[in-house]
Design a protein around this motif. Sequence first.
Motif, mmCIF file in Angstrom:
data_model
loop_
_atom_site.group_PDB
_atom_site.id
_atom_site.type_symbol
_atom_site.label_atom_id
_atom_site.label_comp_id
_atom_site.label_asym_id
_atom_site.label_seq_id
_atom_site.Cartn_x
_atom_site.Cartn_y
_atom_site.Cartn_z
ATOM 1 N N LEU A 41 -81.500 35.975 22.979
ATOM 2 C CA LEU A 41 -82.078 35.343 21.787
ATOM 3 C C LEU A 41 -80.981 34.679 20.954
ATOM 4 O O LEU A 41 -81.208 33.646 20.332
ATOM 5 C CB LEU A 41 -82.865 36.344 20.944
ATOM 6 N N GLY A 42 -79.803 35.276 20.935
ATOM 7 C CA GLY A 42 -78.679 34.642 20.242
ATOM 8 C C GLY A 42 -78.327 33.309 20.871
ATOM 9 O O GLY A 42 -78.125 32.311 20.180
ATOM 10 N N ASP A 43 -78.279 33.280 22.200
ATOM 11 C CA ASP A 43 -77.959 32.022 22.898
ATOM 12 C C ASP A 43 -79.041 30.975 22.647
ATOM 13 O O ASP A 43 -78.746 29.781 22.529
ATOM 14 C CB ASP A 43 -77.844 32.260 24.409
ATOM 15 N N LEU A 44 -80.278 31.422 22.575
ATOM 16 C CA LEU A 44 -81.388 30.482 22.369
ATOM 17 C C LEU A 44 -81.460 29.999 20.916
ATOM 18 O O LEU A 44 -82.097 28.995 20.634
ATOM 19 C CB LEU A 44 -82.722 31.147 22.754
ATOM 20 N N ALA A 45 -80.814 30.724 19.996
ATOM 21 C CA ALA A 45 -80.853 30.346 18.575
ATOM 22 C C ALA A 45 -79.537 29.687 18.193
ATOM 23 O O ALA A 45 -79.334 28.502 18.446
ATOM 24 C CB ALA A 45 -81.156 31.580 17.725
ATOM 25 N N GLY A 46 -78.623 30.457 17.605
ATOM 26 C CA GLY A 46 -77.353 29.896 17.129
ATOM 27 C C GLY A 46 -76.517 29.267 18.220
ATOM 28 O O GLY A 46 -75.737 28.349 17.972
ATOM 29 N N GLN B 109 -77.213 27.221 20.356
ATOM 30 C CA GLN B 109 -77.459 25.789 20.532
ATOM 31 C C GLN B 109 -76.542 24.962 19.625
ATOM 32 O O GLN B 109 -76.057 23.901 20.015
ATOM 33 C CB GLN B 109 -78.940 25.481 20.266
ATOM 34 N N ALA B 110 -76.303 25.466 18.419
ATOM 35 C CA ALA B 110 -75.380 24.768 17.514
ATOM 36 C C ALA B 110 -73.944 24.913 18.007
ATOM 37 O O ALA B 110 -73.136 23.981 17.899
ATOM 38 C CB ALA B 110 -75.523 25.321 16.097
ATOM 39 N N LEU B 111 -73.636 26.087 18.564
ATOM 40 C CA LEU B 111 -72.268 26.300 19.061
ATOM 41 C C LEU B 111 -71.940 25.323 20.182
ATOM 42 O O LEU B 111 -70.794 24.914 20.352
ATOM 43 C CB LEU B 111 -72.107 27.741 19.555
ATOM 44 N N ARG B 112 -72.942 24.948 20.943
ATOM 45 C CA ARG B 112 -72.683 23.982 22.017
ATOM 46 C C ARG B 112 -72.152 22.665 21.448
ATOM 47 O O ARG B 112 -71.153 22.131 21.936
ATOM 48 C CB ARG B 112 -73.974 23.707 22.802
#
Length: 215
Positions: A132-137, A139-142
């Motif tokens: 869920l972290g990867d799917l949320a924040g 995306q901005a980190l990318r």
Amino acid sequence: MNLGLAQRLRDGTSAWHAAAERAGVMPALLRGTLPAAGFWQLQRNLLLVYQALEAGLEQHAAHPQLAPLQLGPLARSAALQTDLADLAPLAATADTAVLLHADAATVYVQRLQTLADQQPPVLAAHAYVRYLGDLAGGQALRRVAQRAYGLQGDTGTRFFDFGPPAQVAQRGQALRRALDGLVLDEATAQALVAEAQWAFAQHVRLFEELAGPVH
Ligand code: HEM
């Protein structure tokens, strides 16, 4: 009874989430000032965590409290491995990138292996924290990573790629719904929240370790 497990996980970890965003290498990563070598070390440490998590999830894919989460398509290890190969030339100080700090990740891996052996349903807490972290924040980190390290297209950031934004949102919602749908007793629900808190705390230790002096 399992009332709103996804919300209980969110409420139970929100203070830890704030701490994780501020911990160790994270502020520099967010500002785009973390050197490429630091980003490589971070992703390399996360690979250890994902490999252990995904080995456990694969081993117990048919478990009645894991199967409904349909975690297989979210697996990150393969993408992360490809990214690390892409990033290695940027990260290398000599002619090769080498894993330098992995104490926190090693403890994390041991914990995941223990859960896989003894309490497989509790792996769901780790799936919550990571996916869920990867799917949320994440995306901005990318976008931050692409700008900071001059990465084009998929190069070095496949880890963050869960498809177009609508699909990312749909996958996040599906995971939250599936968590809510698990049939768990209260003790297991509490164990999941406690485990998610531990996972965040271990991320804080991992981020701090990576910010520390080379040893
Ligand atoms: C470094 C900076 C980070 C940023 C900027 C960030 C940002 C975000 C954002 C914007 C959300 C969406 C919040 C919402 O939907 O209300 C979120 C959710 C989440 N993040 Fe992060 N995050 C960061 C780090 C982390 C880390 C390190 C982890 C895990 C170790 C993590 C795990 C999660 C989880 C599990 C959620 C889902 C919360 C829920 O809906 O239950 N995040 N994050």
